[in-house]
Design a protein around this motif. Structure first.
Motif, PDB file in Angstrom:
ATOM      1  N   LEU A 271      33.658  31.037  35.495  1.00  0.00           N
ATOM      2  CA  LEU A 271      34.824  31.745  36.049  1.00  0.00           C
ATOM      3  C   LEU A 271      35.622  30.844  36.985  1.00  0.00           C
ATOM      4  O   LEU A 271      36.864  30.877  36.986  1.00  0.00           O
ATOM      5  N   ASN A 274      37.651  28.285  34.975  1.00  0.00           N
ATOM      6  CA  ASN A 274      38.767  28.869  34.238  1.00  0.00           C
ATOM      7  C   ASN A 274      39.725  29.648  35.143  1.00  0.00           C
ATOM      8  O   ASN A 274      40.503  30.479  34.656  1.00  0.00           O
ATOM      9  N   LYS A 276      39.376  32.028  37.202  1.00  0.00           N
ATOM     10  CA  LYS A 276      39.243  33.478  37.211  1.00  0.00           C
ATOM     11  C   LYS A 276      38.770  34.002  38.563  1.00  0.00           C
ATOM     12  O   LYS A 276      38.754  35.214  38.791  1.00  0.00           O
ATOM     13  N   LEU A 286      36.771  38.002  42.712  1.00  0.00           N
ATOM     14  CA  LEU A 286      37.258  38.360  41.383  1.00  0.00           C
ATOM     15  C   LEU A 286      38.337  39.424  41.545  1.00  0.00           C
ATOM     16  O   LEU A 286      38.177  40.370  42.324  1.00  0.00           O
ATOM     17  N   ALA A 348      37.856  38.636  32.536  1.00  0.00           N
ATOM     18  CA  ALA A 348      37.761  37.300  33.106  1.00  0.00           C
ATOM     19  C   ALA A 348      37.021  36.346  32.178  1.00  0.00           C
ATOM     20  O   ALA A 348      37.293  35.137  32.159  1.00  0.00           O
TER      21      ALA A 348
END
Length: 551
Positions: A271, A274, A276, A286, A348
């Motif tokens: 995550l 990338n 996210k 998040l 995500a």
């Protein structure tokens, strides 16, 4: 003629009407809605198709309905097609056409009602997942009944269902459980934030039986000994309780394995890589607010340790790697926030958020003598699965927990469920099945058998028609229960079927009396009863409730 077959006939007639007028029929729904009127005088079935479609194709609803009625009245199996009000269409079927439904039930047997709505879907159904820190409480018991029934219903619609239990063997709750065991082993009161009850004392004693030197170990080793043995003992007991309740799982997934294998760390790193997650105040967050959460959620705390959601993310990723295209979570009333978090986690990771569905169940309360029951004999603080089963039995517990929507708080009247009267819903349904089995035995004693080739066109009594039409609704009920994830629809259907059967039995004598000979009507009615018995058995099986032959 089944409701689905009738729906196809109505749609075909609509296509013919529109074609004759040179009109497009793209506005026609793929599946025509067919319903049973509340007032039997209005017909056997009804549809509002003309009202639904007429204006879209440039016709007046009443004119469209009249044209449909004219075509359908000329169709084999339909004795009358009448237009009512602004464009409702009421239909009456010939007795022999309705009787074909009885033959379909007997031909399909235990498979009657099943469909292919979910064929090809690989479904992960996670439910109960109670922390291994105590016996299963009433909330978990509700999910054990509802989740197991839902799994059966989804499977009956062709889904490849994996029943999964998420074993929460990591985190602060386990630490409190272990400290409670150690305190009990020492003969000390439970820690202020710990667990109490007779089960803690029992497990602590068993830990010492298996590891007599546990208390003399240094602190870290002592904690590990009580954790390893105590958690396993508790979880073994939970699994046995579930099995005794008729609920078994295909997979027991250990939360701790995600941390030990590094999967949590890998998921978080993915995550981060990338983009996210975002860094703020030393923590990694998040964006769950984009999926309905009231705020974004911390995944990695500012001390570098993973928050609980980090494990949830890794767990969801593991499910998707295993090839599931639908992940159903059944969670308690205090878990509303998980809906947004899990959907955000799926998005995500580059997956469709709709792969995740979260069902939230409300609380369960027990009532006896008009008063709440609050204390458990064994757990001391909360009512457990064992308490409920001991009070009313597995069948009554499962049925009562399943017959209500999980959206509503449930008050279980123990006194009602102990009664062997028609006021008790599970007794009412089971008694109908047992009564049908008794009828079959009595027929066999007279040398009479049901006959799929019987003249079912003789079943012309209103109560016979109502029973046949109720039997015919079963496949539609199952499909709808699967679509909406609502097993209670099956229970309520069975109660309606029991009512239809009892009304039929009160007015239609099935077996000959005295020196009377069996007639074609005898065989037709006995065949209808055999079909009704099959549907009761199929429906109760989907709820995980027994279908007794004697009561």
């Amino acid at each position: 003629m089944t409701p689905d077959a009738l729906a196809d006939l109505v749609r075909s007639a609509a296509v013919e009407v529109l074609d004759a007028r040179g009109l497009e029929h793209a506005a026609l729904p793929a599946a025509v809605t067919i319903e049973r009127p509340r007032n039997p005088e209005h017909g056997d079935y009804a549809t509002n198709l003309a009202l639904q479609v007429a204006k879209k194709v440039g016709l007046k609803p009443r004119d469209f309905a009249d044209a449909l009625a004219e075509r359908l009245a000329a169709t084999d199996g339909i004795t009358a097609a009448e237009v009512a009000g602004p464009g409702f269409l009421n239909l009456r079927l010939a007795a022999d056409a309705q009787g074909e439904q009885v033959r379909r039930v007997l031909a399909a047997g235990a498979a009657y009602g099943r469909g292919d709505l979910l064929a090809g879907r690989k479904i992960n159904l996670e439910f109960v997942s109670a922390n291994p820190t105590g016996p299963i409480h009433l909330g978990g018991t509700r999910w054990a009944a509802v989740g197991d029934a839902l799994g059966r219903i989804l499977s009956a619609q062709g889904g490849e269902v994996t029943r999964e239990y998420y074993f929460n063997d990591a985190g602060a709750q386990i630490d409190r459980f272990v400290r409670s065991l150690i305190a009990a082993a020492k003969g000390e009161p439970a820690p202020e934030d710990g667990y109490a009850g007779g089960y803690i004392t029992d497990i602590a004693a068993e830990v010492l039986r298996q590891e007599p030197s546990a208390l003399s170990l240094d602190e870290a080793e002592r904690h590990e000994a009580f954790r390893k043995i105590g958690v396993e003992l508790m979880f073994t007991e939970i699994k046995q309780s579930l099995h005794d309740f008729g609920t078994d799982f295909d997979v027991f997934f250990h939360e701790d394995s995600l941390h030990a294998s590094g999967e949590v760390e890998k998921a978080v790193q993915y995550l981060k890589d990338n983009d996210k997650l975002y860094l703020e105040d030393g923590a990694w967050w998040l964006r769950t607010s984009g999926y309905g959460d009231d705020k974004d959620r911390v995944v990695i705390k500012n001390d570098g340790n993973p928050a609980y959601i980090a494990g949830d993310i890794a767990y969801l990723q593991d499910k998707l790697k295993r090839g599931f295209d639908l992940c159903l979570y059944m969670l308690g009333a205090d878990h509303h926030g998980y809906i947004a978090r899990l959907k955000a986690a799926a998005a995500a990771m580059g997956d469709d958020p709709d792969l995740v569905e979260v069902l939230i169940g409300q609380m369960v309360n027990l009532v006896s003598d008009g008063k709440p029951v609050r204390m458990s004999k064994r757990a001391g603080t909360v009512i457990t699965m064992e308490d409920l089963v001991e009070a009313v039995g597995v069948d009554a517990a499962r049925y009562e927990l399943t017959r209500y929507s999980v959206d509503s708080t449930l008050d279980i009247d123990l006194d009602l469920l102990r009664k062997h009267t028609n006021d008790n819903p599970v007794y009412y349904v089971q008694y109908a099945h047992a009564r049908l089995c008794s009828l079959s035995r009595n027929a066999a004693d007279l040398g009479i058998k049901s006959d799929p080739d019987a003249d079912l066109g003789l079943l012309t009594h209103q109560r016979e028609g109502e029973l046949i039409r109720t039997i015919g609704e079963f496949p539609t009920v199952l499909k709808r229960a699967a679509e909406l994830r609502e097993p209670h629809r099956v229970a309520r259907y069975l109660e309606g079927l029991a009512a239809a059967y009892h009304k039929f039995y009160d007015v239609a004598r099935v077996l000959p009396q005295g020196d009377e000979e069996a007639t074609p009507l005898t065989h037709a009615r006995l065949t209808l009863c055999d079909a009704a018995r099959q549907v009761f058995a199929n429906g109760l099986a989907l709820l995980g409730v027994s279908a007794p032959e004697r009561m």
